[in-house]
Design a protein around this motif. Structure first.
Motif, short mmCIF file in Angstrom:
data_model
loop_
_atom_site.label_atom_id
_atom_site.label_comp_id
_atom_site.label_asym_id
_atom_site.label_seq_id
_atom_site.Cartn_x
_atom_site.Cartn_y
_atom_site.Cartn_z
N SER A 130 0.84 -1.20 0.00
CA SER A 130 0.00 0.00 0.00
C SER A 130 0.87 1.25 0.00
CB SER A 130 -0.89 -0.01 1.24
OG SER A 130 -1.40 1.29 1.51
N LEU A 131 0.70 2.08 -1.02
CA LEU A 131 1.45 3.34 -1.10
C LEU A 131 1.09 4.24 0.07
CD1 LEU A 131 3.32 5.36 -2.52
CD2 LEU A 131 1.37 6.02 -3.95
N GLU A 132 -0.17 4.28 0.42
CA GLU A 132 -0.62 5.12 1.54
C GLU A 132 0.07 4.70 2.84
OE1 GLU A 132 -4.76 5.86 3.91
OE2 GLU A 132 -4.88 5.76 1.73
N GLY A 156 4.33 9.74 -7.20
CA GLY A 156 4.29 11.14 -6.82
C GLY A 156 4.13 11.35 -5.32
N ALA A 157 3.30 10.53 -4.67
CA ALA A 157 3.09 10.69 -3.23
C ALA A 157 4.38 10.48 -2.45
CB ALA A 157 2.02 9.71 -2.74
N LEU A 158 5.24 9.61 -2.94
CA LEU A 158 6.55 9.38 -2.32
C LEU A 158 7.46 10.58 -2.57
CD1 LEU A 158 8.64 7.63 -0.86
CD2 LEU A 158 9.08 6.50 -3.05
N LEU A 159 7.46 11.05 -3.80
CA LEU A 159 8.29 12.21 -4.14
C LEU A 159 7.88 13.44 -3.32
CD1 LEU A 159 8.46 11.84 -8.02
CD2 LEU A 159 10.06 10.97 -6.30
N ASP A 160 6.59 13.58 -3.06
CA ASP A 160 6.08 14.73 -2.32
C ASP A 160 6.61 14.79 -0.89
OD1 ASP A 160 4.64 15.52 -4.54
OD2 ASP A 160 2.72 14.72 -3.80
#
Length: 187
Positions: A130-132, A156-160
């Motif tokens: 799960s990315l979240e 993108g969520a990781l990069l953010d």
């Protein structure tokens, strides 16, 4: 003639220090190599380092495994080889999920100063981890823990949430010219 003034190339930040989240991504060679170099630097400075590889199998004995073992840096294969060659994707998914649980425990324990999650973008991209949850764990890790995540197509969520992102860009690669992977260079 007057001697030129020496100028620092940067102004040293005076901010607070904390565990950094670094992401090495892109289609170029060098993501894992950069992470292992950072692990060596950290180990040399007395930091407690642990490495997890999400694609390599547990018995892998590539050059990095041999060198890191000699130095006493734990490196653990969590996968079943190159996932895109897997004959059993359900088993590959289960290995990734079990591996994430081990890596998550190591990160949250605070025992390790640097945790490398090599090739972790692949199980994230495949939806196996799960990315979240992954991002949440990284955001809520102990404040001194540095984490490096490697792999192509970092979400993108990781990069953010990352503090530092480096994109490796392929300009040219011997493999594209029919040259196989070289022992000691690619493995």
């Amino acid at each position: 003639m007057e001697e030129p003034k020496r100028v620092k190339p940067y102004v040293k930040p005076e901010g607070e220090r904390w565990g950094l989240l670094l992401v090495y991504t892109g289609d170029g060679k060098g993501k894992s190599t950069a992470a292992f170099g950072l692990a060596l630097r950290a180990h040399g400075r007395g930091l407690n380092v642990r490495i997890f590889q999400f694609l390599k199998h547990q018995g892998a004995r590539f050059g990095e495994h041999r060198a890191l073992a000699r130095l006493g840096i734990p490196i653990e294969g969590l996968g079943d080889g190159f996932t895109w060659k897997s004959r059993d994707l359900k088993a590959s998914k289960a290995l990734a999920q079990e591996g994430w649980e081990r890596a998550k425990k190591a990160i949250l324990s605070g025992e390790w100063d640097l945790v490398v999650l090599d090739e972790a973008t692949y199980p994230l991209r495949y939806g196996w981890v799960s990315l979240e949850e992954f991002v949440d764990v990284l955001k809520h890790r102990p404040s001194h823990v540095h984490v490096v995540v490697t792999g192509r197509l970092a979400p993108g969520a990781l990069l953010d949430v990352a503090d530092t992102v480096t994109e490796m860009r392929k300009v040219k690669h011997a493999f594209d010219q029919g040259v196989p992977a070289q022992r000691g260079i690619e493995h």
